[in-house]
Design a protein around this motif. Structure first.
Motif, PDB file in Angstrom:
ATOM      1  N   HIS A 304       0.811  -1.214   0.000  1.00  0.00           N
ATOM      2  CA  HIS A 304       0.000   0.000   0.000  1.00  0.00           C
ATOM      3  C   HIS A 304       0.852   1.276   0.000  1.00  0.00           C
ATOM      4  CE1 HIS A 304      -3.010  -2.902   1.016  1.00  0.00           C
ATOM      5  NE2 HIS A 304      -3.963  -2.005   1.162  1.00  0.00           N
ATOM      6  N   HIS A 305       2.143   1.125   0.144  1.00  0.00           N
ATOM      7  CA  HIS A 305       3.008   2.305   0.301  1.00  0.00           C
ATOM      8  C   HIS A 305       3.216   3.037  -1.019  1.00  0.00           C
ATOM      9  CE1 HIS A 305       6.229   4.957   1.474  1.00  0.00           C
ATOM     10  NE2 HIS A 305       6.968   4.476   0.490  1.00  0.00           N
ATOM     11  N   LYS A 306       3.097   4.356  -0.955  1.00  0.00           N
ATOM     12  CA  LYS A 306       3.420   5.217  -2.092  1.00  0.00           C
ATOM     13  C   LYS A 306       3.909   6.576  -1.627  1.00  0.00           C
ATOM     14  CE  LYS A 306       1.718   5.900  -6.787  1.00  0.00           C
ATOM     15  NZ  LYS A 306       0.554   5.773  -7.702  1.00  0.00           N
ATOM     16  N   PHE A 307       3.619   6.950  -0.359  1.00  0.00           N
ATOM     17  CA  PHE A 307       3.971   8.261   0.164  1.00  0.00           C
ATOM     18  C   PHE A 307       4.442   8.113   1.608  1.00  0.00           C
ATOM     19  CE2 PHE A 307       0.435   8.672  -2.787  1.00  0.00           C
ATOM     20  CZ  PHE A 307       0.874   9.640  -3.666  1.00  0.00           C
ATOM     21  N   PHE A 308       5.427   8.914   1.982  1.00  0.00           N
ATOM     22  CA  PHE A 308       5.738   9.065   3.393  1.00  0.00           C
ATOM     23  C   PHE A 308       4.730  10.033   4.000  1.00  0.00           C
ATOM     24  CE2 PHE A 308      10.126   8.078   1.742  1.00  0.00           C
ATOM     25  CZ  PHE A 308      10.129   6.777   2.219  1.00  0.00           C
ATOM     26  N   TRP A 309       4.580   9.985   5.318  1.00  0.00           N
ATOM     27  CA  TRP A 309       3.512  10.754   5.966  1.00  0.00           C
ATOM     28  C   TRP A 309       3.630  12.245   5.684  1.00  0.00           C
ATOM     29  CZ3 TRP A 309       4.129  14.577   9.605  1.00  0.00           C
ATOM     30  CH2 TRP A 309       5.384  14.689  10.218  1.00  0.00           C
ATOM     31  N   TYR A 310       4.853  12.763   5.677  1.00  0.00           N
ATOM     32  CA  TYR A 310       5.033  14.211   5.493  1.00  0.00           C
ATOM     33  C   TYR A 310       4.787  14.632   4.048  1.00  0.00           C
ATOM     34  CZ  TYR A 310       9.629  11.999   4.813  1.00  0.00           C
ATOM     35  OH  TYR A 310      10.639  11.141   4.449  1.00  0.00           O
ATOM     36  N   ASP A 311       4.920  13.681   3.106  1.00  0.00           N
ATOM     37  CA  ASP A 311       4.584  13.990   1.713  1.00  0.00           C
ATOM     38  C   ASP A 311       3.076  14.083   1.510  1.00  0.00           C
ATOM     39  OD1 ASP A 311       7.266  13.920   0.843  1.00  0.00           O
ATOM     40  OD2 ASP A 311       7.204  11.734   0.694  1.00  0.00           O
ATOM     41  N   ALA A 312       2.326  13.416   2.398  1.00  0.00           N
ATOM     42  CA  ALA A 312       0.874  13.348   2.243  1.00  0.00           C
ATOM     43  C   ALA A 312       0.128  14.450   2.991  1.00  0.00           C
ATOM     44  CB  ALA A 312       0.384  11.982   2.733  1.00  0.00           C
ATOM     45  N   LEU A 313       0.838  15.287   3.729  1.00  0.00           N
ATOM     46  CA  LEU A 313       0.159  16.316   4.523  1.00  0.00           C
ATOM     47  C   LEU A 313      -0.705  17.243   3.687  1.00  0.00           C
ATOM     48  CD1 LEU A 313       2.933  17.426   7.075  1.00  0.00           C
ATOM     49  CD2 LEU A 313       0.842  16.164   7.584  1.00  0.00           C
ATOM     50  N   ASN A 314      -0.254  17.533   2.483  1.00  0.00           N
ATOM     51  CA  ASN A 314      -0.936  18.550   1.681  1.00  0.00           C
ATOM     52  C   ASN A 314      -1.672  17.983   0.483  1.00  0.00           C
ATOM     53  OD1 ASN A 314      -0.165  20.905   3.234  1.00  0.00           O
ATOM     54  ND2 ASN A 314       1.918  20.538   2.497  1.00  0.00           N
ATOM     55  N   PHE A 315      -2.182  16.761   0.636  1.00  0.00           N
ATOM     56  CA  PHE A 315      -3.044  16.235  -0.416  1.00  0.00           C
ATOM     57  C   PHE A 315      -4.217  17.188  -0.634  1.00  0.00           C
ATOM     58  CE2 PHE A 315      -2.088  11.387   0.106  1.00  0.00           C
ATOM     59  CZ  PHE A 315      -0.878  11.568  -0.547  1.00  0.00           C
ATOM     60  N   GLU A 316      -4.707  17.219  -1.852  1.00  0.00           N
ATOM     61  CA  GLU A 316      -5.783  18.139  -2.221  1.00  0.00           C
ATOM     62  C   GLU A 316      -6.996  17.997  -1.302  1.00  0.00           C
ATOM     63  OE1 GLU A 316      -8.770  18.971  -6.053  1.00  0.00           O
ATOM     64  OE2 GLU A 316      -7.218  17.426  -6.150  1.00  0.00           O
ATOM     65  N   GLY A 317      -7.425  16.772  -1.080  1.00  0.00           N
ATOM     66  CA  GLY A 317      -8.622  16.540  -0.271  1.00  0.00           C
ATOM     67  C   GLY A 317      -8.472  16.991   1.161  1.00  0.00           C
ATOM     68  N   ALA A 318      -7.261  16.867   1.708  1.00  0.00           N
ATOM     69  CA  ALA A 318      -7.030  17.291   3.095  1.00  0.00           C
ATOM     70  C   ALA A 318      -7.290  18.777   3.254  1.00  0.00           C
ATOM     71  CB  ALA A 318      -5.601  16.954   3.514  1.00  0.00           C
ATOM     72  N   GLY A 319      -6.850  19.556   2.283  1.00  0.00           N
ATOM     73  CA  GLY A 319      -7.073  20.996   2.342  1.00  0.00           C
ATOM     74  C   GLY A 319      -8.520  21.380   2.125  1.00  0.00           C
ATOM     75  N   GLN A 320      -9.296  20.501   1.482  1.00  0.00           N
ATOM     76  CA  GLN A 320     -10.697  20.810   1.187  1.00  0.00           C
ATOM     77  C   GLN A 320     -11.648  20.398   2.314  1.00  0.00           C
ATOM     78  OE1 GLN A 320     -10.957  18.641  -2.480  1.00  0.00           O
ATOM     79  NE2 GLN A 320     -10.212  20.359  -3.715  1.00  0.00           N
ATOM     80  N   MET A 321     -11.161  19.609   3.263  1.00  0.00           N
ATOM     81  CA  MET A 321     -12.039  19.180   4.351  1.00  0.00           C
ATOM     82  C   MET A 321     -12.493  20.358   5.218  1.00  0.00           C
ATOM     83  SD  MET A 321     -12.783  15.964   4.180  1.00  0.00           S
ATOM     84  CE  MET A 321     -12.834  16.114   2.386  1.00  0.00           C
ATOM     85  N   LYS A 322     -11.680  21.402   5.315  1.00  0.00           N
ATOM     86  CA  LYS A 322     -12.091  22.546   6.137  1.00  0.00           C
ATOM     87  C   LYS A 322     -13.350  23.205   5.580  1.00  0.00           C
ATOM     88  CE  LYS A 322      -8.928  25.857   3.905  1.00  0.00           C
ATOM     89  NZ  LYS A 322      -7.739  26.727   4.139  1.00  0.00           N
ATOM     90  N   PHE A 323     -13.549  23.102   4.250  1.00  0.00           N
ATOM     91  CA  PHE A 323     -14.754  23.689   3.669  1.00  0.00           C
ATOM     92  C   PHE A 323     -15.998  22.897   4.068  1.00  0.00           C
ATOM     93  CE2 PHE A 323     -11.444  24.559   0.224  1.00  0.00           C
ATOM     94  CZ  PHE A 323     -11.044  25.747   0.824  1.00  0.00           C
ATOM     95  N   VAL A 324     -15.825  21.595   4.270  1.00  0.00           N
ATOM     96  CA  VAL A 324     -16.932  20.780   4.770  1.00  0.00           C
ATOM     97  C   VAL A 324     -17.373  21.316   6.133  1.00  0.00           C
ATOM     98  CG1 VAL A 324     -17.666  18.467   5.446  1.00  0.00           C
ATOM     99  CG2 VAL A 324     -16.041  18.746   3.557  1.00  0.00           C
ATOM    100  N   ARG A 325     -16.405  21.470   7.011  1.00  0.00           N
ATOM    101  CA  ARG A 325     -16.712  21.951   8.360  1.00  0.00           C
ATOM    102  C   ARG A 325     -17.306  23.356   8.327  1.00  0.00           C
ATOM    103  NH1 ARG A 325     -12.399  22.854  13.368  1.00  0.00           N
ATOM    104  NH2 ARG A 325     -13.904  23.893  14.727  1.00  0.00           N
ATOM    105  N   GLN A 326     -16.720  24.235   7.532  1.00  0.00           N
ATOM    106  CA  GLN A 326     -17.203  25.614   7.477  1.00  0.00           C
ATOM    107  C   GLN A 326     -18.637  25.695   6.968  1.00  0.00           C
ATOM    108  OE1 GLN A 326     -14.119  27.363   5.087  1.00  0.00           O
ATOM    109  NE2 GLN A 326     -12.855  27.910   6.855  1.00  0.00           N
TER     110      GLN A 326
END
Length: 452
Positions: A304-326
């Motif tokens: 399942h590996h393709k990214f280290f954790w720090y490479d995955a911090l800024n995935f597109e969807g992660a940044g868009q989750m705040k709009f769900v909450r807002q």
């Protein structure tokens, strides 16, 4: 920071009565793999992206495996002999999360209780006495931490119910002085990858007195319609809150095989809006790389590996989750209701999911692929309706001609059938949210108010 169930039985609120919208991130190996500097980087990043719950397990998958500092959780693998050095690192993580106003949805163990092993060093085995002792230990250790939400299980359907009852009892006595009202507890179930559309705790533990809210796992299959299981949970009695605590993960292989492709931000967004509008009180995001905290020389699952954790911090969807909450924090509590939809509700790629205010003063309609929908505006209270197009990719409101504005794109009379055509052409990744309000109520622009 204590949380409790609201009077409807479907949502969480804070002690002061303010609504609590759960926006979780999946960090199962947070305690086991990251050192303190890495912990700080991760938690501060998630705080900055408006997450407020971190799902993680207190123990490594293999309790004999040490944490980032070489410390094992127990001496000699015996849960009666905790290693203070290991647990001090756990203390640090929980306390840092508290300082950032982040809750930890803490799994005391990850399915160990279900594993059939002969080793006397196995953490819980199938022994209720050992489970109770461990629950009492970890509950007592964190009795003063109000930012912990307790989660039993771990990707597994329970069979040893007495063990989970004992574990819950130990945690309740240790953390809540024996009073279930003093702890908030759930269970993380197995997934829907090979059992569509999802598995819910409501199927096997809904009536347990220690279970305060249900979790579903819709899992890593594209066609899993999590809204179906959420709606089942919503109408269970007695009412209890529910949410999708493990959907597909961004850039995770579909059905656990990269040959099938990867999940995109669009797949995460639709699981979020489907489930919330179907009655969930929040949503938990997941990212490949982060959930197992992969780092050089510490890769848990190479398939399942393709990214280290720090490479995955800024995935597109992660940044868009705040709009769900807002978005959902800009309106009062909602209830699921598809009755406003006059055209097809669709199923997966073309699904239309709707919910409304209890007094019909607003409706929120999620359109998965941006095709036109016909709505019955007589369902909206008042004489006229403000209509907004909310873009889940950037959190802004638009006109039908794709112009970003902070005003309704149109006003309609509330006694007609009306067709709504979202901006841009229908298709993958062109999901839109239509918010329609009773114009007399003076609601702010969708997503404009987020005080929590």
């Amino acid at each position: 920071m204590n949380l409790k169930i609201d009077k409807s039985g479907h949502f969480l609120i804070r002690e002061d009565g303010e609504p609590f919208f759960w926006l979780g991130d999946t960090a199962w190996e947070l305690f086991a793999k990251l050192d303190r500097n890495e912990v700080l980087r991760y938690l501060e990043d998630r705080k900055g992206k408006h997450f407020n719950v971190i799902q993680a397990r207190a123990l490594n998958l293999n309790i004999e495996r040490p944490n980032a500092y070489g410390h094992k959780a127990f001496h000699d693998g015996d849960s009666g002999k905790p290693n203070e050095d290991y647990w001090k690192h756990c203390d640090f993580i929980i306390e840092k999360a508290k300082s950032l106003e982040l809750y930890i949805a803490l799994l005391p163990a990850w399915g160990h209780v279900e594993k059939k092993r002969n080793s006397s060093k196995d953490i819980l085995l199938s022994n209720p006495e050992r489970a109770y002792r461990y629950g009492l230990f970890i509950g007592h250790r964190y009795r003063s931490h109000k930012n912990i939400i307790w989660v039993l299980g771990g990707d597994i359907k329970p069979t040893r119910h007495k063990v989970y009852d004992a574990l819950a009892r130990g945690i309740t006595e240790g953390a809540g002085q024996g009073k279930s009202d003093n702890v908030l507890m759930s269970y993380h179930p197995p997934g829907g990858t090979y059992r569509p559309p999802a598995t819910s705790t409501g199927e096997f533990y809904h009536n347990k007195p220690w279970l305060d809210f249900n979790m579903i796992q819709s899992g890593h299959r594209i066609g899993n319609k999590n809204y179906e299981r959420i709606m089942e949970d919503y109408y269970r009695t007695p009412p209890k809150p529910t949410l999708d605590a493990e959907p597909c993960y961004e850039h995770h292989p579909v059905k656990h095989n990269f040959k099938n492709g990867e999940f995109s931000a669009w797949h995460l967004r639709r699981r979020a809006y489907w489930s919330i509008l179907a009655g969930a009180f929040g949503f938990t995001y997941g990212a490949n790389g982060i959930y197992q905290m992969d780092k050089p020389n510490r890769i848990h699952k190479r398939s399942h590996h393709k990214f280290f954790w720090y490479d995955a911090l800024n995935f597109e969807g992660a940044g868009q989750m705040k709009f769900v909450r807002q978005l959902f924090e800009s309106r009062p509590f909602h209830i699921p209701d598809q009755s406003i939809i006059l055209s097809s509700e669709g199923t997966v790629d073309d699904r239309v999911q709707a919910a409304r205010a209890t007094d019909n003063s607003y409706w929120i309609i999620y359109i998965t692929n941006g095709h036109s929908v016909d709505l019955d505006l007589s369902k909206v209270s008042g004489l006229s309706t403000n209509a907004w197009w909310f873009n889940p990719r950037d959190g802004l409101t638009y006109t039908t001609q794709s112009e970003a504005v902070r005003r309704p794109f149109d006003i309609f009379q509330n006694d007609t059938r009306q067709s709504f055509d979202p901006p841009r052409n229908p298709g993958a990744d062109n999901d839109w949210i239509l918010v329609i309000d009773d114009a007399a109520r003076g609601y702010p622009a969708p997503g404009a108010v987020s005080n929590r």
